[in-house]
Design a protein around this motif. Structure first.
Motif, PDB file in Angstrom:
ATOM      1  N   ARG A 194       6.410  16.145 -10.581  1.00 49.47           N
ATOM      2  CA  ARG A 194       6.787  17.434 -10.010  1.00 49.47           C
ATOM      3  C   ARG A 194       7.553  18.309 -11.000  1.00 49.47           C
ATOM      4  O   ARG A 194       7.349  19.519 -11.073  1.00 49.47           O
ATOM      5  CB  ARG A 194       7.628  17.188  -8.747  1.00 49.47           C
ATOM      6  N   GLN A 195       8.428  17.704 -11.799  1.00 51.63           N
ATOM      7  CA  GLN A 195       9.307  18.477 -12.684  1.00 51.63           C
ATOM      8  C   GLN A 195       8.772  18.595 -14.116  1.00 51.63           C
ATOM      9  O   GLN A 195       9.348  19.310 -14.935  1.00 51.63           O
ATOM     10  CB  GLN A 195      10.694  17.807 -12.784  1.00 51.63           C
ATOM     11  N   VAL A 196       7.690  17.872 -14.425  1.00 44.66           N
ATOM     12  CA  VAL A 196       7.259  17.736 -15.823  1.00 44.66           C
ATOM     13  C   VAL A 196       5.825  18.237 -15.995  1.00 44.66           C
ATOM     14  O   VAL A 196       4.894  17.619 -15.474  1.00 44.66           O
ATOM     15  CB  VAL A 196       7.350  16.262 -16.287  1.00 44.66           C
ATOM     16  N   PRO A 197       5.627  19.339 -16.709  1.00 45.44           N
ATOM     17  CA  PRO A 197       4.258  19.833 -16.941  1.00 45.44           C
ATOM     18  C   PRO A 197       3.463  18.861 -17.812  1.00 45.44           C
ATOM     19  O   PRO A 197       4.029  18.114 -18.611  1.00 45.44           O
ATOM     20  CB  PRO A 197       4.473  21.157 -17.678  1.00 45.44           C
ATOM     21  N   LEU A 256       2.819  11.263 -20.684  1.00 44.14           N
ATOM     22  CA  LEU A 256       3.070  10.535 -19.436  1.00 44.14           C
ATOM     23  C   LEU A 256       2.726  11.376 -18.210  1.00 44.14           C
ATOM     24  O   LEU A 256       2.166  10.862 -17.237  1.00 44.14           O
ATOM     25  CB  LEU A 256       4.530  10.088 -19.365  1.00 44.14           C
ATOM     26  N   ALA A 257       3.046  12.676 -18.242  1.00 45.92           N
ATOM     27  CA  ALA A 257       2.744  13.538 -17.088  1.00 45.92           C
ATOM     28  C   ALA A 257       1.255  13.832 -16.980  1.00 45.92           C
ATOM     29  O   ALA A 257       0.773  14.251 -15.922  1.00 45.92           O
ATOM     30  CB  ALA A 257       3.547  14.835 -17.175  1.00 45.92           C
ATOM     31  N   ASN A 258       0.510  13.634 -18.062  1.00 42.86           N
ATOM     32  CA  ASN A 258      -0.945  13.753 -17.999  1.00 42.86           C
ATOM     33  C   ASN A 258      -1.540  12.539 -17.287  1.00 42.86           C
ATOM     34  O   ASN A 258      -2.538  12.642 -16.574  1.00 42.86           O
ATOM     35  CB  ASN A 258      -1.532  13.841 -19.414  1.00 42.86           C
ATOM     36  N   LEU A 279      14.056  15.847 -13.814  1.00 43.09           N
ATOM     37  CA  LEU A 279      13.607  14.691 -14.583  1.00 43.09           C
ATOM     38  C   LEU A 279      13.318  15.209 -15.990  1.00 43.09           C
ATOM     39  O   LEU A 279      12.248  15.740 -16.277  1.00 43.09           O
ATOM     40  CB  LEU A 279      12.359  14.061 -13.957  1.00 43.09           C
ATOM     41  N   ASP A 280      14.319  15.066 -16.849  1.00 47.62           N
ATOM     42  CA  ASP A 280      14.263  15.652 -18.194  1.00 47.62           C
ATOM     43  C   ASP A 280      13.783  14.595 -19.182  1.00 47.62           C
ATOM     44  O   ASP A 280      14.569  13.791 -19.680  1.00 47.62           O
ATOM     45  CB  ASP A 280      15.658  16.163 -18.569  1.00 47.62           C
ATOM     46  N   ILE A 281      12.467  14.592 -19.469  1.00 49.24           N
ATOM     47  CA  ILE A 281      11.884  13.552 -20.334  1.00 49.24           C
ATOM     48  C   ILE A 281      10.942  14.193 -21.366  1.00 49.24           C
ATOM     49  O   ILE A 281       9.740  13.921 -21.372  1.00 49.24           O
ATOM     50  CB  ILE A 281      11.150  12.481 -19.497  1.00 49.24           C
ATOM     51  N   ALA A 301       0.838  -1.203   0.000  1.00 45.45           N
ATOM     52  CA  ALA A 301       0.000   0.000   0.000  1.00 45.45           C
ATOM     53  C   ALA A 301       0.872   1.253   0.000  1.00 45.45           C
ATOM     54  O   ALA A 301       1.851   1.347   0.745  1.00 45.45           O
ATOM     55  CB  ALA A 301      -0.915  -0.007   1.216  1.00 45.45           C
ATOM     56  N   GLY A 302       0.521   2.218  -0.842  1.00 45.76           N
ATOM     57  CA  GLY A 302       1.245   3.488  -0.892  1.00 45.76           C
ATOM     58  C   GLY A 302       2.436   3.506  -1.813  1.00 45.76           C
ATOM     59  O   GLY A 302       3.108   4.533  -1.948  1.00 45.76           O
ATOM     60  N   THR A 303       2.736   2.399  -2.477  1.00 52.90           N
ATOM     61  CA  THR A 303       3.885   2.376  -3.385  1.00 52.90           C
ATOM     62  C   THR A 303       3.563   3.126  -4.676  1.00 52.90           C
ATOM     63  O   THR A 303       2.421   3.165  -5.123  1.00 52.90           O
ATOM     64  CB  THR A 303       4.317   0.935  -3.713  1.00 52.90           C
ATOM     65  N   ASP A 304       4.588   3.717  -5.272  1.00 46.82           N
ATOM     66  CA  ASP A 304       4.411   4.491  -6.508  1.00 46.82           C
ATOM     67  C   ASP A 304       5.797   4.719  -7.120  1.00 46.82           C
ATOM     68  O   ASP A 304       6.478   5.691  -6.809  1.00 46.82           O
ATOM     69  CB  ASP A 304       3.739   5.830  -6.195  1.00 46.82           C
ATOM     70  N   THR A 305       6.220   3.808  -7.966  1.00 43.14           N
ATOM     71  CA  THR A 305       7.581   3.854  -8.505  1.00 43.14           C
ATOM     72  C   THR A 305       7.875   5.187  -9.185  1.00 43.14           C
ATOM     73  O   THR A 305       8.812   5.904  -8.803  1.00 43.14           O
ATOM     74  CB  THR A 305       7.804   2.682  -9.488  1.00 43.14           C
ATOM     75  N   LEU A 306       7.085   5.532 -10.192  1.00 42.13           N
ATOM     76  CA  LEU A 306       7.353   6.758 -10.945  1.00 42.13           C
ATOM     77  C   LEU A 306       7.149   8.004 -10.086  1.00 42.13           C
ATOM     78  O   LEU A 306       7.968   8.932 -10.108  1.00 42.13           O
ATOM     79  CB  LEU A 306       6.452   6.821 -12.186  1.00 42.13           C
ATOM     80  N   GLY A 307       6.078   8.034  -9.327  1.00 43.55           N
ATOM     81  CA  GLY A 307       5.783   9.211  -8.508  1.00 43.55           C
ATOM     82  C   GLY A 307       6.839   9.477  -7.455  1.00 43.55           C
ATOM     83  O   GLY A 307       7.254  10.622  -7.249  1.00 43.55           O
ATOM     84  N   HIS A 308       7.300   8.434  -6.798  1.00 42.58           N
ATOM     85  CA  HIS A 308       8.290   8.620  -5.735  1.00 42.58           C
ATOM     86  C   HIS A 308       9.668   8.941  -6.292  1.00 42.58           C
ATOM     87  O   HIS A 308      10.456   9.629  -5.638  1.00 42.58           O
ATOM     88  CB  HIS A 308       8.324   7.392  -4.817  1.00 42.58           C
ATOM     89  N   ILE A 309       9.977   8.460  -7.493  1.00 43.32           N
ATOM     90  CA  ILE A 309      11.212   8.893  -8.158  1.00 43.32           C
ATOM     91  C   ILE A 309      11.146  10.394  -8.411  1.00 43.32           C
ATOM     92  O   ILE A 309      12.077  11.138  -8.105  1.00 43.32           O
ATOM     93  CB  ILE A 309      11.412   8.130  -9.488  1.00 43.32           C
ATOM     94  N   SER A 310      10.007  10.849  -8.944  1.00 47.14           N
ATOM     95  CA  SER A 310       9.836  12.280  -9.216  1.00 47.14           C
ATOM     96  C   SER A 310       9.934  13.107  -7.936  1.00 47.14           C
ATOM     97  O   SER A 310      10.524  14.194  -7.929  1.00 47.14           O
ATOM     98  CB  SER A 310       8.486  12.511  -9.900  1.00 47.14           C
TER      99      SER A 310
END
Length: 398
Positions: free
Chosen positions: A63-66, A56-58, A46-48, A31-40
């Protein structure tokens, strides 16, 4: 637009890039895990840009990607129908197989004495290790002993795996493979049946110098039924595998297999394949996200791997035409900020792009990864094998 067909499909699995805990994550203690979110949340940058423009950010706020104002791809969250959170379960489900009984693990106590005794007898090597461990840590602990004695390092992890280390110079690569083949034969018994036996070759002479090589080989349990890959191959279509896809499916449904030295190399191979004239599916696994960063709980390294992938994605996209389909996804999560070293039960991204699409945007959440295989089979006019799961979402892709 529903009548549209494709000549080529590319499915790229960003191994372990989950996007938030699954609905049943609590049952897996995730519960509460989030690979991509917690990396961000963890890293500064995070230059993607290529993943951003696809949307992907939609799909998952970063945090770093509009968010992209006009995303180029369709995107959705996928839930896993199978029980388990390992590589084979995720990939098999993508291609239509639902795993009901999770593969057995030996995390707590290592492998039973009866299995170890039989393995020693059949291989001629004394087993050392026999516990759950990090691959790099067990080399530092036992590598020198293995080199000095010819003993064989056997270990497991939170996954359903039996792993054998062998020094390429002293143990020998072919001897390592021979021992793994014996281990695979032994572990086909129901009470010992692990999902994969993995050969883990390494080089170096002393602690601190040991380094695993790209000559890894996975000996997986064969799929328990026919998949979308078999259907495509039987229809005369190309099914090209990149990375460990061929190992995961034990060659079933594959017409051509390419071994990758790294995830960057895997993308370079995919880019070269995209320059070729083939008709069918290119199925790619990029394992470094999982093996190098997720299991080692390194969010910074994971973020940098995503950035490397994004650069290669920027090289791939211009090579795709209107009769090409691109699907980006993952097979499970592996939150590098979470406790332990195990995979995490998460939703995974489904990003679907083609220059031939007129539309884009968010699609409804799916209740299985098998929409991937079913949709690809639908586009190629191929019937999914009996007993598979998944429904095509072709009608939603305009």
């Amino acid at each position: 637009m529903a009548e549209k067909t494709f000549k080529r499909a590319f499915v790229i699995v960003l191994d372990s890039l989950g996007i938030g805990n699954a609905k049943d994550a609590r049952e897996y203690h995730d519960a509460g895990t989030d690979t991509l979110g917690h990396i961000s949340d963890t890293v500064e940058t995070l230059d993607i840009p290529n993943l951003q423009k696809l949307g992907l950010a939609n799909l998952h706020p970063l945090r770093q990607v509009p968010k992209a104002e006009h995303p180029l791809a369709y995107y959705a969250r996928m839930n896993e129908a199978s029980h388990g959170k390992d590589t084979m379960t995720g990939h098999w489900e993508m291609m239509g197989l639902k795993t009901v009984k999770p593969f057995i693990t030996f995390t707590d106590h290592g492998f039973p004495p009866e299995l170890i005794a039989e393995l020693e007898k059949r291989t001629g090597h004394k087993v050392i290790g026999n516990k759950s461990a990090s691959g790099t840590a067990i080399l530092d602990e036992l590598g020198e002993e293995e080199i000095a004695t010819g003993h064989m390092i056997v270990y497991t992890s939170a996954d359903s795996v039996l792993q054998i280390c062998g020094n390429e110079e002293t143990f020998g690569l072919q001897e390592l493979y021979r021992c793994c083949e014996i281990a695979r034969e032994l572990t086909m018994k129901d009470e010992w049946k692990v999902g994969r036996v993995i050969a883990r070759p390494y080089v170096g002479k002393k602690k601190g110098e040991f380094k695993r090589t790209s000559n890894r080989h996975d000996y997986a349990v064969p799929p328990f039924g026919e998949t979308a890959l078999d259907a495509l191959k039987e229809a005369g279509l190309d099914v090209i595998s990149v990375g460990k896809i061929n190992d995961i499916f034990v060659g079933h449904g594959i017409t051509e297999a390419l071994h990758s030295n790294s995830s960057v190399h895997g993308m370079e191979q995919t880019i070269e394949i995209a320059k070729e004239d083939f008709h069918g599916l290119c199925f790619v696994n990029l394992v470094d996200f999982d093996a190098l960063w997720g299991h080692r709980r390194n969010p910074v390294g994971y973020a940098q791997e995503i950035e490397k992938f994004d650069k290669k994605l920027g090289e791939l996209l211009p090579l795709l035409g209107e009769d090409d389909l691109l699907i980006l996804t993952a097979d499970h999560g592996n939150d590098p900020t979470y406790t332990g070293t195990d995979h995490t039960r998460e939703q995974v991204p489904l990003v679907i792009y083609s220059k031939g699409f007129e539309g884009s945007g968010e699609l409804p959440e799916t209740n299985t990864f098998a929409v991937i295989g079913a949709t690809i089979a639908d586009y190629f006019g191929v019937k999914m094998p009996e007993g598979t799961i998944g429904t095509s979402i072709r009608e939603e892709l305009k």
